[in-house]
Motif scaffolding. Structure first.
Motif, PDB file in Angstrom:
ATOM      1  N   ALA A  30       0.784  -1.247  -0.044  1.00  0.00           N
ATOM      2  CA  ALA A  30      -0.227   0.111   0.063  1.00  0.00           C
ATOM      3  C   ALA A  30       0.772   1.166  -0.125  1.00  0.00           C
ATOM      4  O   ALA A  30       0.673   2.263  -0.713  1.00  0.00           O
ATOM      5  N   LEU A  31       1.971   1.160   0.773  1.00  0.00           N
ATOM      6  CA  LEU A  31       2.899   2.151   0.862  1.00  0.00           C
ATOM      7  C   LEU A  31       3.395   2.545  -0.657  1.00  0.00           C
ATOM      8  O   LEU A  31       3.785   3.565  -1.145  1.00  0.00           O
ATOM      9  N   THR A  33       2.323   1.943  -3.614  1.00  0.00           N
ATOM     10  CA  THR A  33       1.386   2.474  -4.425  1.00  0.00           C
ATOM     11  C   THR A  33       1.151   4.103  -4.126  1.00  0.00           C
ATOM     12  O   THR A  33       1.133   4.781  -5.049  1.00  0.00           O
ATOM     13  N   GLU A  34       1.035   4.429  -2.845  1.00  0.00           N
ATOM     14  CA  GLU A  34       1.107   5.822  -2.318  1.00  0.00           C
ATOM     15  C   GLU A  34       2.205   6.574  -2.899  1.00  0.00           C
ATOM     16  O   GLU A  34       2.144   7.832  -3.175  1.00  0.00           O
ATOM     17  N   LEU A 162       3.247   5.427   5.599  1.00  0.00           N
ATOM     18  CA  LEU A 162       2.002   5.383   4.833  1.00  0.00           C
ATOM     19  C   LEU A 162       1.067   6.522   5.059  1.00  0.00           C
ATOM     20  O   LEU A 162       0.418   6.908   4.170  1.00  0.00           O
ATOM     21  N   GLY A 163       0.813   6.719   6.446  1.00  0.00           N
ATOM     22  CA  GLY A 163       0.115   7.751   6.777  1.00  0.00           C
ATOM     23  C   GLY A 163       0.475   9.099   6.198  1.00  0.00           C
ATOM     24  O   GLY A 163      -0.521   9.892   5.483  1.00  0.00           O
ATOM     25  N   MET A 165       2.323   9.657   3.416  1.00  0.00           N
ATOM     26  CA  MET A 165       1.911   9.623   1.862  1.00  0.00           C
ATOM     27  C   MET A 165       0.603   9.820   1.645  1.00  0.00           C
ATOM     28  O   MET A 165       0.349  10.618   0.574  1.00  0.00           O
ATOM     29  N   ARG A 166      -0.148   9.361   2.338  1.00  0.00           N
ATOM     30  CA  ARG A 166      -1.736   9.466   1.909  1.00  0.00           C
ATOM     31  C   ARG A 166      -2.010  11.113   2.344  1.00  0.00           C
ATOM     32  O   ARG A 166      -2.839  11.535   1.313  1.00  0.00           O
ATOM     33  N   SER A 167      -1.447  11.401   3.165  1.00  0.00           N
ATOM     34  CA  SER A 167      -1.737  13.285   3.275  1.00  0.00           C
ATOM     35  C   SER A 167      -1.134  13.825   2.387  1.00  0.00           C
ATOM     36  O   SER A 167      -1.703  14.979   1.969  1.00  0.00           O
ATOM     37  N   GLY A 169      -0.764  12.965  -0.631  1.00  0.00           N
ATOM     38  CA  GLY A 169      -1.422  12.753  -1.866  1.00  0.00           C
ATOM     39  C   GLY A 169      -2.746  13.344  -2.043  1.00  0.00           C
ATOM     40  O   GLY A 169      -3.091  13.591  -2.852  1.00  0.00           O
ATOM     41  N   LYS A 170      -3.477  13.753  -0.712  1.00  0.00           N
ATOM     42  CA  LYS A 170      -4.596  14.709  -0.761  1.00  0.00           C
ATOM     43  C   LYS A 170      -4.337  16.014  -1.021  1.00  0.00           C
ATOM     44  O   LYS A 170      -5.235  16.718  -1.237  1.00  0.00           O
TER      45      LYS A 170
END
Length: 171
Positions: A30-31, A33-34, A162-163, A165-167, A169-170
């Motif tokens: 998942a990481l 992908t992000e 991962l958190g 990278m998700r932040s 990405g937003k």
């Protein structure tokens, strides 16, 4: 002498090592992908010890061993800050290391991300009140992510990345 020969030639008994951790692999992919969604390439990490007890470095180095093997997820450790996307600082920043930490940060290309790894770097350890210690990394650098723990486990490090990278990405 008999014991020595027995130790050499006697069949060894060892337990079978697990081939991998399914939860860690799931987080890692998942990481990956992000990271590719945000950066479009692999992520380069520069680790910097600013005066720690080496517990966080051991866990960070464990990420590179064959069991965790984070390079398959698009993360690699680099020797030069000029090649780094992320600066991971371990340890409370001492008076003597403050200039070196600042120079390392200044040498990084933009965009610069800083992660404080461990209680010392987050500014919540017992050494942060000492006379030769400035405190956590946030005293001299803009910190994007704090990963508390003494030391944080590899799965906590991957989850926090991962958190982050998700932040990103937003944005």
């Amino acid at each position: 002498m008999k014991n020595v020969l027995n130790n050499i030639f006697k069949p060894k008994v060892c337990r079978q090592m697990p081939k991998g951790d399914a939860d860690f692999d799931k987080l890692g992919f998942a990481l990956k992908t992000e990271i590719h969604a945000v950066f479009g390439r692999s992520l380069a990490i520069r680790a910097l010890d600013s005066g720690s007890d080496n517990s966080a470095e051991i866990e960070l180095n464990n990420l590179s061993n064959p069991y965790y093997d984070i390079e398959r997820f698009g993360l690699s450790f680099v020797a030069s800050p000029r090649h780094a996307d992320i600066l991971i600082v371990t340890g409370a920043v001492s008076q003597n290391m403050a200039i070196a930490v600042r120079k390392t940060f200044d040498a990084m290309p933009s965009p610069k991300l800083v992660i404080a790894l461990g209680d010392d770097a987050c500014g919540s350890s017992i050494v942060c009140g000492g006379y030769g210690v400035l405190g956590g990394v946030d005293k001299i650098l803009p910190v994007d992510l704090k990963i508390p723990g003494n030391p944080p486990e590899p799965i906590q490090i991957i989850t926090a990345l991962l958190g982050l990278m998700r932040s990103l990405g937003k944005k």
